[in-house]
Design a protein around this motif. Structure first.
Motif, short mmCIF file in Angstrom:
data_model
loop_
_atom_site.label_atom_id
_atom_site.label_comp_id
_atom_site.label_asym_id
_atom_site.label_seq_id
_atom_site.Cartn_x
_atom_site.Cartn_y
_atom_site.Cartn_z
N THR A 135 0.86 -1.18 0.00
CA THR A 135 0.00 0.00 0.00
C THR A 135 0.90 1.23 0.00
O THR A 135 1.95 1.23 0.62
CB THR A 135 -0.97 0.01 1.21
OG1 THR A 135 -1.85 1.11 1.08
CG2 THR A 135 -0.24 0.09 2.53
N SER A 145 -9.45 12.68 -1.03
CA SER A 145 -9.95 11.40 -1.54
C SER A 145 -10.76 10.66 -0.49
O SER A 145 -11.05 9.48 -0.63
CB SER A 145 -8.78 10.53 -2.01
OG SER A 145 -7.93 10.24 -0.91
N SER A 148 -8.75 7.61 2.25
CA SER A 148 -8.50 6.19 1.99
C SER A 148 -7.50 6.02 0.85
O SER A 148 -7.25 6.95 0.09
CB SER A 148 -9.79 5.46 1.66
OG SER A 148 -10.33 5.94 0.46
N LYS A 149 -6.92 4.83 0.80
CA LYS A 149 -5.93 4.51 -0.23
C LYS A 149 -6.08 3.05 -0.61
O LYS A 149 -6.62 2.25 0.16
CB LYS A 149 -4.52 4.79 0.29
CG LYS A 149 -4.16 3.97 1.53
CD LYS A 149 -2.80 4.34 2.07
CE LYS A 149 -2.48 3.50 3.32
NZ LYS A 149 -1.16 3.81 3.83
N PRO A 150 -5.62 2.64 -1.80
CA PRO A 150 -5.72 1.23 -2.19
C PRO A 150 -4.66 0.38 -1.48
O PRO A 150 -3.54 0.85 -1.26
CB PRO A 150 -5.48 1.27 -3.70
CG PRO A 150 -4.68 2.50 -3.93
CD PRO A 150 -5.10 3.48 -2.87
N VAL A 159 -8.31 -3.53 -1.98
CA VAL A 159 -9.40 -2.89 -1.26
C VAL A 159 -8.97 -1.49 -0.83
O VAL A 159 -7.77 -1.21 -0.75
CB VAL A 159 -9.84 -3.71 -0.02
CG1 VAL A 159 -10.39 -5.06 -0.42
CG2 VAL A 159 -8.71 -3.87 0.96
N GLN A 160 -9.95 -0.64 -0.56
CA GLN A 160 -9.67 0.70 -0.04
C GLN A 160 -9.55 0.63 1.48
O GLN A 160 -10.42 0.07 2.14
CB GLN A 160 -10.79 1.67 -0.44
CG GLN A 160 -10.88 1.95 -1.91
CD GLN A 160 -9.67 2.73 -2.42
OE1 GLN A 160 -9.18 3.63 -1.79
NE2 GLN A 160 -9.19 2.32 -3.59
N GLU A 179 -15.24 -4.48 1.31
CA GLU A 179 -14.87 -3.28 2.05
C GLU A 179 -14.04 -3.60 3.29
O GLU A 179 -14.21 -4.65 3.90
CB GLU A 179 -16.12 -2.49 2.47
CG GLU A 179 -16.90 -1.94 1.30
CD GLU A 179 -18.16 -1.20 1.74
OE1 GLU A 179 -18.47 -1.19 2.95
OE2 GLU A 179 -18.83 -0.64 0.87
N TYR A 180 -13.18 -2.64 3.66
CA TYR A 180 -12.38 -2.72 4.87
C TYR A 180 -13.33 -2.62 6.07
O TYR A 180 -14.21 -1.76 6.12
CB TYR A 180 -11.38 -1.56 4.87
CG TYR A 180 -10.67 -1.32 6.18
CD1 TYR A 180 -9.53 -2.05 6.51
CD2 TYR A 180 -11.10 -0.35 7.06
CE1 TYR A 180 -8.86 -1.81 7.70
CE2 TYR A 180 -10.44 -0.11 8.25
CZ TYR A 180 -9.32 -0.84 8.57
OH TYR A 180 -8.67 -0.61 9.75
#
Length: 184
Positions: A135, A145, A148-150, A159-160, A179-180
């Motif tokens: 990540t 954004s 969140s990040k990928p 996942v984000q 989803e996280y």
């Protein structure tokens, strides 16, 4: 045999030479004539969806689908190999019939819907714990954004995740939505 008036979402029947699951059901009583039942079915083998209209007196052949514990062993091309934990029998299931296939790791226990010894659908646990492999670093002021990040997981799924998650951490992921959920 089951009457079409007894259909409910989730009811599994055999019709037109295939195995079908009722997805939607609506009972329509017309002014003068008899009642009609409109139902939407999903094919358990191909995934195709069809809508059918029945007269209220018609009957369908219901089927018994057994849910068993299976263990995911390894991928084999576009199929996945599972083992029945009761009989130790191994079989392959097309990736299209495995819900949340991208979140399965080897040795994971899942539930399989079986009909006459054949697997129809494989469902993983609702939440799985997976390790974050890669990540990008989270920049503190970068909240445009949504914060969140990928993140790439050990199974290859992306996942984000929130900005504070680092590589090497174990996180919980919802297999239905991807989803996280939180840290493990």
């Amino acid at each position: 045999m089951i009457s079409v008036t007894d259909l409910r979402p989730g009811t599994k029947v055999k019709m037109d030479g295939g195995l079908w699951e009722c997805v939607e059901y609506q009972h329509q009583k017309l002014g003068r004539g008899g009642a009609k039942v409109v139902a939407k079915f999903k094919n358990l083998e191909t995934g195709a969806t069809v809508e059918r209209t029945f007269n209220s007196g018609e009957r369908l052949e219901d089927i018994y689908v057994e849910t068993r514990e299976l263990q995911y062993l390894y991928p084999e091309g576009e199929e996945m190999v599972f083992m029945d934990l009761e009989t130790y029998e191994q079989f392959t299931v097309p990736r299209s019939r495995v819900v949340g296939a991208e979140f399965l790791k080897e040795g994971m226990t899942v539930l399989g819907d079986m009909y006459e010894g054949r697997p129809l659908k494989v469902t993983p646990p609702t939440v799985v714990e997976l390790k974050v492999v890669d990540t990008p670093p989270g920049v503190r002021g970068d909240t445009v954004s949504g914060g969140s990040k990928p993140a790439t997981l050990e199974t290859g799924a992306v996942v984000q995740v929130p900005l504070f998650v680092e590589p090497g951490e174990v996180i919980k992921v919802d297999t239905r939505t991807g989803e996280y959920v939180g840290r493990a």
